[in-house]
Write an enzyme that holds these catalytic residues in place. Structure first.
Site, PDB file in Angstrom:
ATOM      1  N   SER A  67     -22.411  31.480  10.744  1.00  8.60           N
ATOM      2  CA  SER A  67     -21.971  31.124   9.384  1.00  8.60           C
ATOM      3  C   SER A  67     -22.908  31.821   8.406  1.00  8.60           C
ATOM      4  O   SER A  67     -24.049  32.152   8.770  1.00  8.60           O
ATOM      5  CB  SER A  67     -22.080  29.609   9.188  1.00  8.60           C
ATOM      6  OG  SER A  67     -21.949  29.264   7.817  1.00  8.60           O
TER       7      SER A  67
ATOM      8  N   TYR B  94     -26.260  21.305   9.962  1.00  8.93           N
ATOM      9  CA  TYR B  94     -25.343  22.424  10.229  1.00  8.93           C
ATOM     10  C   TYR B  94     -26.075  23.761  10.032  1.00  8.93           C
ATOM     11  O   TYR B  94     -25.964  24.666  10.868  1.00  8.93           O
ATOM     12  CB  TYR B  94     -24.142  22.324   9.290  1.00  8.93           C
ATOM     13  CG  TYR B  94     -23.118  23.423   9.476  1.00  8.93           C
ATOM     14  CD1 TYR B  94     -22.263  23.410  10.566  1.00  8.93           C
ATOM     15  CD2 TYR B  94     -22.998  24.469   8.564  1.00  8.93           C
ATOM     16  CE1 TYR B  94     -21.314  24.409  10.754  1.00  8.93           C
ATOM     17  CE2 TYR B  94     -22.062  25.470   8.738  1.00  8.93           C
ATOM     18  CZ  TYR B  94     -21.218  25.429   9.824  1.00  8.93           C
ATOM     19  OH  TYR B  94     -20.295  26.434  10.003  1.00  8.93           O
TER      20      TYR B  94
HETATM   21  N1  LIG Z   1     -14.286  26.890   7.744  1.00  6.78           N
HETATM   22  C1  LIG Z   1     -15.396  27.418   7.239  1.00  6.78           C
HETATM   23  O1  LIG Z   1     -15.579  27.445   5.999  1.00  6.78           O
HETATM   24  C2  LIG Z   1     -16.441  28.026   8.148  1.00  6.78           C
HETATM   25  C3  LIG Z   1     -17.453  28.790   7.551  1.00  6.78           C
HETATM   26  C4  LIG Z   1     -18.423  29.360   8.365  1.00  6.78           C
HETATM   27  C5  LIG Z   1     -18.384  29.164   9.739  1.00  6.78           C
HETATM   28  N2  LIG Z   1     -17.384  28.415  10.293  1.00  6.78           N
HETATM   29  C6  LIG Z   1     -17.398  28.237  11.751  1.00  6.78           C
HETATM   30  O2  LIG Z   1     -16.171  28.675  12.307  1.00  6.78           O
HETATM   31  C7  LIG Z   1     -15.946  27.989  13.535  1.00  6.78           C
HETATM   32  C8  LIG Z   1     -14.516  27.476  13.556  1.00  6.78           C
HETATM   33  O3  LIG Z   1     -14.356  26.511  12.531  1.00  6.78           O
HETATM   34  P1  LIG Z   1     -13.006  26.388  11.668  1.00  6.78           P
HETATM   35  O4  LIG Z   1     -13.362  26.636  10.265  1.00  6.78           O
HETATM   36  O5  LIG Z   1     -11.920  27.147  12.270  1.00  6.78           O
HETATM   37  O6  LIG Z   1     -12.767  24.795  11.773  1.00  6.78           O
HETATM   38  P2  LIG Z   1     -11.650  23.926  12.525  1.00  6.78           P
HETATM   39  O7  LIG Z   1     -10.291  24.295  12.065  1.00  6.78           O
HETATM   40  O8  LIG Z   1     -12.093  22.504  12.356  1.00  6.78           O
HETATM   41  O9  LIG Z   1     -11.814  24.378  14.057  1.00  6.78           O
HETATM   42  C9  LIG Z   1     -12.844  23.887  14.865  1.00  6.78           C
HETATM   43  C10 LIG Z   1     -12.378  24.004  16.298  1.00  6.78           C
HETATM   44  O10 LIG Z   1     -13.433  23.537  17.160  1.00  6.78           O
HETATM   45  C11 LIG Z   1     -12.867  22.656  18.092  1.00  6.78           C
HETATM   46  N3  LIG Z   1     -13.908  21.735  18.558  1.00  6.78           N
HETATM   47  C12 LIG Z   1     -14.708  20.915  17.836  1.00  6.78           C
HETATM   48  N4  LIG Z   1     -15.522  20.218  18.636  1.00  6.78           N
HETATM   49  C13 LIG Z   1     -15.236  20.619  19.907  1.00  6.78           C
HETATM   50  C14 LIG Z   1     -15.730  20.269  21.183  1.00  6.78           C
HETATM   51  N5  LIG Z   1     -16.713  19.351  21.333  1.00  6.78           N
HETATM   52  N6  LIG Z   1     -15.192  20.866  22.275  1.00  6.78           N
HETATM   53  C15 LIG Z   1     -14.206  21.786  22.155  1.00  6.78           C
HETATM   54  N7  LIG Z   1     -13.702  22.158  20.959  1.00  6.78           N
HETATM   55  C16 LIG Z   1     -14.206  21.579  19.863  1.00  6.78           C
HETATM   56  C17 LIG Z   1     -11.709  21.970  17.381  1.00  6.78           C
HETATM   57  O11 LIG Z   1     -10.714  21.543  18.297  1.00  6.78           O
HETATM   58  P3  LIG Z   1     -10.478  20.076  18.875  1.00  6.78           P
HETATM   59  O12 LIG Z   1     -10.736  19.108  17.770  1.00  6.78           O
HETATM   60  O13 LIG Z   1      -9.041  20.114  19.327  1.00  6.78           O
HETATM   61  O14 LIG Z   1     -11.436  19.976  20.020  1.00  6.78           O
HETATM   62  C18 LIG Z   1     -11.157  23.156  16.592  1.00  6.78           C
HETATM   63  O15 LIG Z   1     -10.277  23.900  17.397  1.00  6.78           O
HETATM   64  C19 LIG Z   1     -17.020  26.892  13.617  1.00  6.78           C
HETATM   65  O16 LIG Z   1     -18.058  27.309  14.482  1.00  6.78           O
HETATM   66  C20 LIG Z   1     -17.543  26.793  12.200  1.00  6.78           C
HETATM   67  O17 LIG Z   1     -18.883  26.351  12.154  1.00  6.78           O
HETATM   68  C21 LIG Z   1     -16.409  27.845   9.529  1.00  6.78           C
END
Ligand SMILES: NC(=O)c1ccc[n+]([C@@H]2O[C@H](COP(=O)([O-])OP(=O)(O)OC[C@H]3O[C@@H](n4cnc5c(N)ncnc54)[C@H](OP(=O)(O)O)[C@@H]3O)[C@@H](O)[C@H]2O)c1
Length: 261
Positions: free
Chosen positions: A144, A157
């Site tokens: 991130s 985080y």
């Molecule tokens: N959105 C942002 O602004 C942002 C910015 C910077 C970085 N990121 C990073 O991008 C990545 C993806 O996030 P996203 O934004 O796409 O959010 P998201 O839509 O909430 O996706 C998160 C994914 O992680 C899965 N997950 C969570 N806990 C888990 C576990 N214990 N075991 C297996 N799967 C798990 C969730 O699926 P289930 O609930 O079905 O398990 C979901 O598929 C993350 O690492 C996040 O830190 C996001």
């Protein structure tokens, strides 16, 4: 110059049921990748599998929790059983929380580190023997911009994402002789379900909502970086700006952040 061919590559994506993981699955499927999709919600994962197959990919599901060693092993076994091995591991699953560090229970820090850091590191460790036998092998770690710059009210985080970047930098050097590459992706604010699934939300964020990059755009940039053999990308303009500003004028950014602490 294009270094890696996506077509037929065997890719395991954790956290593929929504957001960046889902968008990445569909983008890779369009180019004919063979995918193992992991997350905990079977119904959502099945929907992504259906979309990915329609887009041109082959898909195996590995429903499970990345914090569980058995579930991590099962996801890797699915890659071996269905596709005969693994070429790319994408450690994408992630969670966060909002709120002041001093008011949070210790479990909040533990939970975030378990998913964002320990599971990513242990999934990588378990995958390395399989990757070593893969074609043009690669680990992709989703960090991130908050792994470049800490901000208030997301201390746990930020710590987890700084840890991902440090771990990745060290591991990249260790893996170079085995010809296993490592790409770190540092997204900025992205459209996803991320903020609906905070493990704790103590109050509102004190700043205005930031414009978000569509997950599909982030996914396209990740795929391009995979093809080109990049080491690190920040796939948003605002994210790049924060990273550069913090590098050039850290005290200025400190003062800006202190207003919200
Ligand atoms: N959105 C942002 O602004 C942002 C910015 C910077 C970085 N990121 C990073 O991008 C990545 C993806 O996030 P996203 O934004 O796409 O959010 P998201 O839509 O909430 O996706 C998160 C994914 O992680 C899965 N997950 C969570 N806990 C888990 C576990 N214990 N075991 C297996 N799967 C798990 C969730 O699926 P289930 O609930 O079905 O398990 C979901 O598929 C993350 O690492 C996040 O830190 C996001």
């Amino acid at each position: 110059m294009t270094r890696r061919i996506i077509h037929s590559s065997r890719v395991l994506i954790t956290g593929a049921s929504s957001g960046i993981g889902r968008a990445l699955a569909i983008e890779l499927a369009r180019q004919g990748a063979r995918l193992v999709l992991n997350a905990r919600r079977l119904d959502r994962l099945q929907a992504v599998a259906d979309e990915s197959q329609t887009a041109g990919g082959q898909v195996a599901l590995a429903v499970g929790d990345v914090t569980r060693a058995d579930d991590r092993a099962a996801a890797l076994a699915a890659a071996e059983r269905r596709f005969g091995g693994l070429d790319v591991l994408v450690n994408n699953a992630g969670v966060s929380a909002w709120g002041r560090f001093e008011q949070a229970a210790p479990e909040r820090l533990r939970q975030i580190m378990e998913v964002n850091f320990f599971a990513l590191a242990e999934m990588t460790r378990a995958a390395l023997p399989l990757l070593a036998r893969g074609q043009n092998p690669l680990v992709v770690n989703i960090a991130s911009i908050l792994g470049h710059r800490g901000i208030p009210l997301q201390s746990e985080y930020c710590a987890s994402k700084f840890a991902v970047r440090g771990f990745s930098e060290a591991l990249r050097a260790e893996l170079a002789k085995q010809h296993i590459d490592l790409l770190v992706v540092s997204p900025g604010s992205t459209e996803s379900e991320f903020f609906d699934h905070l493990i704790e939300k103590a109050g509102e964020m004190p700043w205005r909502t930031q414009p978000k990059t569509p997950a599909a755009v982030v996914a396209q940039k990740i795929v391009r970086a995979i093809e080109l053999g990049r080491h690190e990308i920040v796939p948003s303009r605002r994210g790049k700006l924060l990273v550069w500003l913090n590098r050039l004028a850290p005290r200025l950014v400190d003062r800006w952040m202190e207003r919200y602490g």
